[in-house]
Scaffold this active site. Sequence first.
Site, PDB file in Angstrom:
ATOM      1  N   ARG A 231       9.500  -1.559  11.279  1.00  0.00           N
ATOM      2  CA  ARG A 231      10.869  -1.127  10.561  1.00  0.00           C
ATOM      3  C   ARG A 231      10.460   0.469  10.288  1.00  0.00           C
ATOM      4  O   ARG A 231      11.199   1.184  10.947  1.00  0.00           O
ATOM      5  CB  ARG A 231      11.113  -1.708   9.370  1.00  0.00           C
ATOM      6  N   ILE A 232       9.294   0.745   9.586  1.00  0.00           N
ATOM      7  CA  ILE A 232       9.320   2.345   9.523  1.00  0.00           C
ATOM      8  C   ILE A 232       8.690   2.875  10.594  1.00  0.00           C
ATOM      9  O   ILE A 232       9.245   3.926  11.175  1.00  0.00           O
ATOM     10  CB  ILE A 232       8.082   2.229   8.446  1.00  0.00           C
TER      11      ILE A 232
ATOM     12  N   ASP B 198       1.330  -1.667  18.930  1.00  0.00           N
ATOM     13  CA  ASP B 198       1.501  -2.790  18.241  1.00  0.00           C
ATOM     14  C   ASP B 198       1.309  -4.192  18.725  1.00  0.00           C
ATOM     15  O   ASP B 198       2.364  -4.539  19.476  1.00  0.00           O
ATOM     16  CB  ASP B 198       3.078  -2.495  17.392  1.00  0.00           C
TER      17      ASP B 198
ATOM     18  N   ARG C 225      -0.884   2.434   3.863  1.00  0.00           N
ATOM     19  CA  ARG C 225      -1.768   1.958   2.636  1.00  0.00           C
ATOM     20  C   ARG C 225      -3.190   2.641   2.656  1.00  0.00           C
ATOM     21  O   ARG C 225      -3.680   2.727   3.884  1.00  0.00           O
ATOM     22  CB  ARG C 225      -1.940   0.354   2.519  1.00  0.00           C
TER      23      ARG C 225
ATOM     24  N   ASP D 113       0.243   9.637   2.021  1.00  0.00           N
ATOM     25  CA  ASP D 113       1.125   9.335   0.931  1.00  0.00           C
ATOM     26  C   ASP D 113       0.182   8.218   0.042  1.00  0.00           C
ATOM     27  O   ASP D 113       0.787   7.658  -0.996  1.00  0.00           O
ATOM     28  CB  ASP D 113       2.439   8.592   1.286  1.00  0.00           C
TER      29      ASP D 113
ATOM     30  N   GLU E 109      -6.307   5.138  -5.003  1.00  0.00           N
ATOM     31  CA  GLU E 109      -5.190   5.191  -5.631  1.00  0.00           C
ATOM     32  C   GLU E 109      -5.131   4.031  -6.624  1.00  0.00           C
ATOM     33  O   GLU E 109      -5.849   2.956  -6.204  1.00  0.00           O
ATOM     34  CB  GLU E 109      -4.105   5.546  -4.821  1.00  0.00           C
TER      35      GLU E 109
ATOM     36  N   HIS F 127       1.923   8.358  -3.472  1.00  0.00           N
ATOM     37  CA  HIS F 127       2.743   7.093  -2.985  1.00  0.00           C
ATOM     38  C   HIS F 127       4.103   7.105  -3.434  1.00  0.00           C
ATOM     39  O   HIS F 127       4.727   6.021  -3.961  1.00  0.00           O
ATOM     40  CB  HIS F 127       2.008   6.091  -3.511  1.00  0.00           C
TER      41      HIS F 127
ATOM     42  N   GLY G 103       6.516   7.427  -0.884  1.00  0.00           N
ATOM     43  CA  GLY G 103       7.270   7.343   0.242  1.00  0.00           C
ATOM     44  C   GLY G 103       8.664   6.534  -0.010  1.00  0.00           C
ATOM     45  O   GLY G 103       9.660   6.932   0.575  1.00  0.00           O
TER      46      GLY G 103
HETATM   47  N1  LIG Z   1       4.140   4.971   1.237  1.00  0.00           N
HETATM   48  C1  LIG Z   1       5.102   3.919   0.818  1.00  0.00           C
HETATM   49  O1  LIG Z   1       5.542   4.270  -0.298  1.00  0.00           O
HETATM   50  C2  LIG Z   1       5.427   2.740   1.562  1.00  0.00           C
HETATM   51  C3  LIG Z   1       6.529   2.310   1.564  1.00  0.00           C
HETATM   52  C4  LIG Z   1       6.992   1.116   2.277  1.00  0.00           C
HETATM   53  C5  LIG Z   1       5.964   0.618   3.145  1.00  0.00           C
HETATM   54  N2  LIG Z   1       4.712   1.149   2.939  1.00  0.00           N
HETATM   55  C6  LIG Z   1       3.803   0.462   3.824  1.00  0.00           C
HETATM   56  O2  LIG Z   1       4.250   0.662   5.405  1.00  0.00           O
HETATM   57  C7  LIG Z   1       3.757  -0.559   6.068  1.00  0.00           C
HETATM   58  C8  LIG Z   1       4.957  -0.807   7.123  1.00  0.00           C
HETATM   59  O3  LIG Z   1       5.999  -1.164   6.497  1.00  0.00           O
HETATM   60  P1  LIG Z   1       7.204  -1.703   7.377  1.00  0.00           P
HETATM   61  O4  LIG Z   1       8.687  -1.778   6.654  1.00  0.00           O
HETATM   62  O5  LIG Z   1       7.338  -0.856   8.647  1.00  0.00           O
HETATM   63  O6  LIG Z   1       6.662  -3.040   7.843  1.00  0.00           O
HETATM   64  P2  LIG Z   1       6.704  -4.095   9.101  1.00  0.00           P
HETATM   65  O7  LIG Z   1       6.228  -5.386   8.705  1.00  0.00           O
HETATM   66  O8  LIG Z   1       8.172  -3.859   9.553  1.00  0.00           O
HETATM   67  O9  LIG Z   1       6.019  -3.177  10.317  1.00  0.00           O
HETATM   68  C9  LIG Z   1       4.671  -3.462  10.309  1.00  0.00           C
HETATM   69  C10 LIG Z   1       4.077  -3.328  11.717  1.00  0.00           C
HETATM   70  O10 LIG Z   1       2.536  -3.429  11.683  1.00  0.00           O
HETATM   71  C11 LIG Z   1       2.432  -4.398  12.772  1.00  0.00           C
HETATM   72  N3  LIG Z   1       0.995  -4.752  12.782  1.00  0.00           N
HETATM   73  C12 LIG Z   1       0.271  -5.581  11.994  1.00  0.00           C
HETATM   74  N4  LIG Z   1      -1.041  -5.299  12.108  1.00  0.00           N
HETATM   75  C13 LIG Z   1      -1.144  -4.484  12.855  1.00  0.00           C
HETATM   76  C14 LIG Z   1      -2.624  -3.875  13.769  1.00  0.00           C
HETATM   77  N5  LIG Z   1      -3.864  -4.407  13.381  1.00  0.00           N
HETATM   78  N6  LIG Z   1      -2.334  -2.985  14.546  1.00  0.00           N
HETATM   79  C15 LIG Z   1      -1.281  -2.465  14.929  1.00  0.00           C
HETATM   80  N7  LIG Z   1      -0.047  -3.044  14.431  1.00  0.00           N
HETATM   81  C16 LIG Z   1      -0.004  -4.003  13.326  1.00  0.00           C
HETATM   82  C17 LIG Z   1       3.266  -5.258  12.709  1.00  0.00           C
HETATM   83  O11 LIG Z   1       3.165  -6.096  14.048  1.00  0.00           O
HETATM   84  C18 LIG Z   1       4.592  -4.646  12.521  1.00  0.00           C
HETATM   85  O12 LIG Z   1       5.307  -4.503  13.706  1.00  0.00           O
HETATM   86  C19 LIG Z   1       3.717  -1.561   4.864  1.00  0.00           C
HETATM   87  O13 LIG Z   1       2.726  -2.588   5.143  1.00  0.00           O
HETATM   88  C20 LIG Z   1       3.410  -0.859   3.645  1.00  0.00           C
HETATM   89  O14 LIG Z   1       1.907  -1.066   3.659  1.00  0.00           O
HETATM   90  C21 LIG Z   1       4.520   2.256   2.466  1.00  0.00           C
END
Ligand SMILES: NC(=O)c1ccc[n+]([C@@H]2O[C@H](COP(=O)([O-])OP(=O)(O)OC[C@H]3O[C@@H](n4cnc5c(N)ncnc54)[C@H](O)[C@@H]3O)[C@@H](O)[C@H]2O)c1
Length: 313
Positions: free
Chosen positions: A149-150, A169, A230, A254, A259, A286, A288
Amino acid sequence: MKCLIIDAVHSAIAEELGKYMQVDTKMLPTQQELAALIPDYDVLIMRVDPAINKEILDAAKNLKVIGVCSVGLNHIDLDTAKEKGIQVINAPGLNGNAVAELTISKMLDLSRHTIPANADVKVNKNWDKYKFVGRELRGKTLGILGFGRIGQRVGELGRAFLMDVVAYDPYLPAHVFEEQHAKSMSIDEVLKVSDYVTIHMPLTPETKDLFNAKSIAEMKDDAVVLNMSRGGIVNEKDMYEALKAGKIGGYASDVMENELAAGGLTEGASFDSPLFECDNFIVTPHLGAQTVDASRDIGAHIIAKVKEALNLG
Ligand SMILES: NC(=O)c1ccc[n+]([C@@H]2O[C@H](COP(=O)([O-])OP(=O)(O)OC[C@H]3O[C@@H](n4cnc5c(N)ncnc54)[C@H](O)[C@@H]3O)[C@@H](O)[C@H]2O)c1
């Protein structure tokens, strides 16, 4: 019933759940404090601190639901929660735009040196416009590691800046890349061709230290790395050495390995890193997902899910 809120979450959660149960707040307890508090509570509302380990879940005799106002769940012992029939609810997708916009903001900050320039004016009282010559995003290659998603939203925003988007991915079908106008590549190819590499995958045993000295060696010397996912995915020791040696253009983060998130709150823990010495390292704590927009949407989602789980109203 009783609900315990342990982090800064949208006020609507306490207001709405307060119609059905007593709602208490204890901001950011340590693991020990939470284990002592939790036996009375049916609902726990949190973000990512402290890590919810077996000891806390064993003490949580009445706990039915944990509402996590964020996406990642690596800070919760999900197997034990499942064994105990505790439902864990998160809020996927609702903070995606917030994180994606922060990512673009950091790409711009690193590219235009806005953070050191700001300090040069305000702290050093210098007004030197020739000191900070930047570069534009337009026409550069944006490499996205983890295209969920992100990652996809970052790609969309990157395209608005006329960047070429490539992504790695291995868990996504080809049509997702096509729909998102991104070229699917192996991680090595992404590292080789990108001017900006941004990481948006979960922290798992597979992704721990995934970005390390070997990754940096494959990249262009002026490439910039961003980690908004992360701490622990980027090996910070390797990154520090690369920044010091000028092997990489910059690092924006971030999240950090040490942390408080996901490691639990350690009494008296101080927070420092050798990376803080590096001018081309920029960091936020953190934040984000910290927008009023995301908080409101996540609050509404968590309220609906907790009520559904407990058959309320
Ligand atoms: N900085 C922040 O405040 C903040 C906020 C929200 C999320 N996040 C982090 O961002 C990450 C992504 O969030 P999202 O909503 O996009 O999640 P999401 O589940 O929609 O997307 C994560 C993607 O990573 C892929 N993935 C998993 N393992 C992988 C690997 N070994 N190599 C390559 N791709 C891989 C998955 O297939 C998936 O498409 C979360 O897991 C979270 O840790 C951080």
